[in-house]
Write a protein that holds these residues in place. Structure first.
Motif, short mmCIF file in Angstrom:
data_model
loop_
_atom_site.label_atom_id
_atom_site.label_comp_id
_atom_site.label_asym_id
_atom_site.label_seq_id
_atom_site.Cartn_x
_atom_site.Cartn_y
_atom_site.Cartn_z
N THR A 130 -10.11 -5.55 -46.76
CA THR A 130 -9.14 -4.47 -46.77
C THR A 130 -8.75 -4.12 -45.34
OG1 THR A 130 -10.86 -2.77 -46.75
CG2 THR A 130 -10.11 -3.54 -48.91
N GLU A 174 -4.93 -5.78 -49.37
CA GLU A 174 -6.25 -6.24 -49.78
C GLU A 174 -6.14 -7.71 -50.21
OE1 GLU A 174 -7.86 -2.01 -51.70
OE2 GLU A 174 -7.63 -3.79 -52.96
N SER A 226 -10.77 -2.83 -40.45
CA SER A 226 -10.79 -3.65 -41.65
C SER A 226 -12.23 -3.70 -42.15
CB SER A 226 -10.29 -5.06 -41.34
OG SER A 226 -10.40 -5.90 -42.48
#
Lengths: 111, 115
Positions: free
Chosen positions: A65, A56, A71
């Protein structure tokens, strides 16, 4: 074939209304996943690079993330100045140094 | 540092004409890239270079040529322009291992119209 898909294509939020943008990818081996911001008529501006699942990174109201397939770019309490197109790109670990971009999410934050 | 600079900002070509899009970076980056972006689309890689004298094709190289004789410059040549080459062209260079990861710096773009 390496591929990047971003969703939604467009998103309208009220100021302060948090949300997430998605980037799903198919790549033989991931070296890195990249997020950029692009304002109209300008070149993309780098935001983050993520290298491995579980990683992260955070900058101001943005948090990126990464999982093994996708993502997320989380936007917390957005402001009108966060309005832009957000682009996602991947680089495979094949040593070719090529980047594959998605088509982007156009974000509009209303005051 | 000026970063990545591109010239010209705008250009209109007639079908069959040729031109060179200039790209210069003053950050001593080895990796440089040329992309095109069509309206409402992401970036498509045309050519890239990992250092002076070394270039390779991207996704959409047809109709374009590149050279890299110095670290700083990476010109893109269009031969026999076609309407399908109407697009915005971005040049980029990369620094590895920044605070937030490998960072690709983009130029301001060249808006090309072929009529």
């Amino acid at each position: 074939e390496d591929q990047v898909t971003q969703s939604p294509e467009a998103l309208r939020l009220q100021e302060g209304e948090s949300s997430s943008l998605n980037c799903s990818y198919t790549v033989s081996g991931l070296r890195g996943l990249f997020w950029y911001r692009q304002d109209p008529g300008k070149g993309p501006e780098f935001l983050f690079t993520l290298y491995s699942a579980g990683e992260e990174k955070e900058k101001e109201r943005l948090k990126a993330t990464l999982t093994k397939k996708e993502s997320f770019l989380h936007i917390t309490a957005p402001k009108p100045e966060d309005s832009a197109t957000y682009l996602c790109a991947v680089q495979a670990d094949s040593g070719t140094y090529k980047y594959i971009f998605g088509t982007g999410t156009r974000l509009k934050v209303l005051a | 540092n000026a970063g990545v600079t591109q010239t010209p900002k705008f250009r209109i070509l007639k079908i069959g004409q040729s031109m060179t899009l200039q790209c210069t970076q003053d950050m001593n980056h080895n990796y440089m890239y040329w992309y095109r972006q069509d309206p409402g689309m992401g970036l498509k890689l045309i050519y890239y270079s990992v250092g002076a004298g070394i270039t390779d094709k991207g996704e959409v190289p047809n109709g374009y040529n590149v050279s890299r004789s110095t670290t700083e410059d990476f010109p893109l040549r269009l031969e026999l322009a076609a309407p399908s080459q109407t697009s915005v062209y971005f040049c980029a260079s990369i620094i590895a291992g920044g605070k937030f990861g490998d960072e690709q710096f983009f130029g301001p773009g060249t808006r090309l119209t072929v009529l």
